[in-house]
Design an enzyme around this catalytic site. Sequence first.
Site, PDB file in Angstrom:
ATOM      1  N   GLU A  65       0.832  -1.208   0.000  1.00  0.00           N
ATOM      2  CA  GLU A  65       0.000   0.000   0.000  1.00  0.00           C
ATOM      3  C   GLU A  65       0.865   1.255   0.000  1.00  0.00           C
ATOM      4  O   GLU A  65       0.527   2.244  -0.659  1.00  0.00           O
ATOM      5  CB  GLU A  65      -0.950   0.000   1.204  1.00  0.00           C
ATOM      6  CG  GLU A  65      -2.077  -1.012   1.105  1.00  0.00           C
ATOM      7  CD  GLU A  65      -3.006  -0.755  -0.086  1.00  0.00           C
ATOM      8  OE1 GLU A  65      -3.053   0.378  -0.583  1.00  0.00           O
ATOM      9  OE2 GLU A  65      -3.652  -1.719  -0.524  1.00  0.00           O
ATOM     10  N   TYR A 148      -5.336   6.515   5.025  1.00  0.00           N
ATOM     11  CA  TYR A 148      -5.666   5.573   3.950  1.00  0.00           C
ATOM     12  C   TYR A 148      -4.985   4.216   4.206  1.00  0.00           C
ATOM     13  O   TYR A 148      -5.625   3.170   4.152  1.00  0.00           O
ATOM     14  CB  TYR A 148      -5.250   6.118   2.570  1.00  0.00           C
ATOM     15  CG  TYR A 148      -5.305   5.020   1.548  1.00  0.00           C
ATOM     16  CD1 TYR A 148      -6.532   4.634   1.008  1.00  0.00           C
ATOM     17  CD2 TYR A 148      -4.171   4.288   1.202  1.00  0.00           C
ATOM     18  CE1 TYR A 148      -6.623   3.568   0.127  1.00  0.00           C
ATOM     19  CE2 TYR A 148      -4.246   3.217   0.329  1.00  0.00           C
ATOM     20  CZ  TYR A 148      -5.472   2.867  -0.204  1.00  0.00           C
ATOM     21  OH  TYR A 148      -5.563   1.805  -1.053  1.00  0.00           O
ATOM     22  N   ASP A 166      -9.301   5.340  -2.041  1.00  0.00           N
ATOM     23  CA  ASP A 166      -8.219   5.963  -2.815  1.00  0.00           C
ATOM     24  C   ASP A 166      -8.839   6.612  -4.059  1.00  0.00           C
ATOM     25  O   ASP A 166     -10.066   6.712  -4.179  1.00  0.00           O
ATOM     26  CB  ASP A 166      -7.145   4.922  -3.178  1.00  0.00           C
ATOM     27  CG  ASP A 166      -7.684   3.831  -4.097  1.00  0.00           C
ATOM     28  OD1 ASP A 166      -8.886   3.866  -4.448  1.00  0.00           O
ATOM     29  OD2 ASP A 166      -6.903   2.946  -4.481  1.00  0.00           O
ATOM     30  N   CYS A 218     -13.858   0.206 -14.260  1.00  0.00           N
ATOM     31  CA  CYS A 218     -14.301   1.607 -14.162  1.00  0.00           C
ATOM     32  C   CYS A 218     -13.068   2.503 -14.274  1.00  0.00           C
ATOM     33  O   CYS A 218     -12.725   3.254 -13.375  1.00  0.00           O
ATOM     34  CB  CYS A 218     -15.042   1.819 -12.839  1.00  0.00           C
ATOM     35  SG  CYS A 218     -15.984   3.345 -12.813  1.00  0.00           S
ATOM     36  N   CYS A 225     -18.312  -0.226 -19.154  1.00  0.00           N
ATOM     37  CA  CYS A 225     -19.606  -0.411 -18.485  1.00  0.00           C
ATOM     38  C   CYS A 225     -20.316  -1.683 -18.947  1.00  0.00           C
ATOM     39  O   CYS A 225     -21.096  -2.262 -18.195  1.00  0.00           O
ATOM     40  CB  CYS A 225     -20.501   0.803 -18.721  1.00  0.00           C
ATOM     41  SG  CYS A 225     -19.728   2.341 -18.183  1.00  0.00           S
ATOM     42  N   CYS A 228     -19.391  -4.358 -16.519  1.00  0.00           N
ATOM     43  CA  CYS A 228     -19.331  -3.941 -15.119  1.00  0.00           C
ATOM     44  C   CYS A 228     -20.379  -4.687 -14.278  1.00  0.00           C
ATOM     45  O   CYS A 228     -21.558  -4.698 -14.632  1.00  0.00           O
ATOM     46  CB  CYS A 228     -19.589  -2.434 -15.024  1.00  0.00           C
ATOM     47  SG  CYS A 228     -19.665  -1.874 -13.318  1.00  0.00           S
ATOM     48  N   CYS A 234     -25.781   1.955 -11.513  1.00  0.00           N
ATOM     49  CA  CYS A 234     -24.905   3.107 -11.736  1.00  0.00           C
ATOM     50  C   CYS A 234     -25.669   4.306 -12.298  1.00  0.00           C
ATOM     51  O   CYS A 234     -26.142   4.287 -13.441  1.00  0.00           O
ATOM     52  CB  CYS A 234     -23.780   2.709 -12.687  1.00  0.00           C
ATOM     53  SG  CYS A 234     -22.610   4.048 -12.963  1.00  0.00           S
TER      54      CYS A 234
HETATM   55 FE1  SF4 Z   1     -18.061   2.553 -13.693  1.00  0.00          FE
HETATM   56 FE2  SF4 Z   1     -20.732   2.817 -13.622  1.00  0.00          FE
HETATM   57 FE3  SF4 Z   1     -19.524   2.078 -15.871  1.00  0.00          FE
HETATM   58 FE4  SF4 Z   1     -19.574   0.408 -13.797  1.00  0.00          FE
HETATM   59  S1  SF4 Z   1     -21.322   1.141 -14.985  1.00  0.00           S
HETATM   60  S2  SF4 Z   1     -17.812   0.854 -15.126  1.00  0.00           S
HETATM   61  S3  SF4 Z   1     -19.421   1.834 -12.067  1.00  0.00           S
HETATM   62  S4  SF4 Z   1     -19.295   4.037 -14.835  1.00  0.00           S
END
Ligand code: SF4
Length: 373
Positions: A65, A148, A166, A218, A225, A228, A234
Amino acid sequence: MSLGDCAAPMALEVMIAVWGGVNTALRAQLLAWYDANARDLPWRVRPAAQAAGAKADPYRVWLSEVMLQQTTVPHATPYFLRFTARWPTVGDLAAEADGEVMAAWAGLGYYARARNLLACARAVAGEHGGIFPDTEDGLRALPGLGPYTAAAVAAIAFGRPANVVDGNVERVMARLFAVDQPLPDAKPELKRLAAGLVGNERPGDWAQALMDLGATVCRPKQPQCDRCPVAAHCAGLAGGEPETYPRRTAKAERPHRHGVAYILTRGSEVALVRRPPKGLLGGMLALPSSDWRAARWSETEAMAAAPAMADWRSVGEVEHGFTHFTLTLQLLRAEGEADGVTQGGVIWSPRRDLDGLPSVFLKAAKAGLNGLL
Ligand code: SF4
């Protein structure tokens, strides 16, 4: 339903129930994705290994880290492997001489971090019997260990439900919740939103799942997306422009400074000096150099500031970027002995051993010696 829809007017109790359900589904989906897609990193214990009883080593989690702050996984990984091969435990690192650790850190930048690393290692070895405290507060009390890192080590190494935020996590939160407030003012709000998703179940995996999502899916540019695991929740995606989050205020230009680096050679050796312990690149070996200031150095000024009387010749210049400023370093080279201001303070180093210099001076030495390293 996206998280942004929760902002629409509705009765408070309905909102809490809906939000709780969204929260639970989102956590389950992201953790399931992590189970299947966790990155293979040398400091990490992946979910399958955890299931077989393996535990994260707090020393390795902490070291990774610290190294990963402000640098990338591919850049930090060889350093991590070298450090852990040479100093397998926090006690081994604590017992090492400062100069050895600083030289091994060269190239990772942010040398204050290396000094903090040693201070922390010595506190763990000297005051805690070589065992890291297992709570966020206990970790936070160690020298040089910030909020952090304390949260990350508490969650990943000790399974504490800490909120690990982060830059990657800030970006994911800004997109998930379509936060319009620009950074850096939005930081407290992004942290609050991230805290709302932390749970008691698998807190270390949750923290790492968010990190991996931010690093691999992301991503800052062109978020993926379509693959994702939390796309259904989202708000940024629902709004059609997820990549425009997090919003940012225009960056102030970094100031530019000028300095002179002196490459004094004696046969196959190069004169180095140790920089003062405090300040930028503090305690590091370096080429002798002038002050770094706003105005460019004239030839007369550069000669007057030289570390020795010698036949100095201009051999070009290099540009370097630091976090808070950019630098033009004019290069002067001469063959001769050290005298005057640096007499007694010069360390003659073989040219082939200059790889441990901080990046800016290695760059200057390579350019000034014209490929003779
Ligand atoms: Fe990022 Fe939202 Fe796209 Fe997922 S859907 S990659 S959280 S912008």
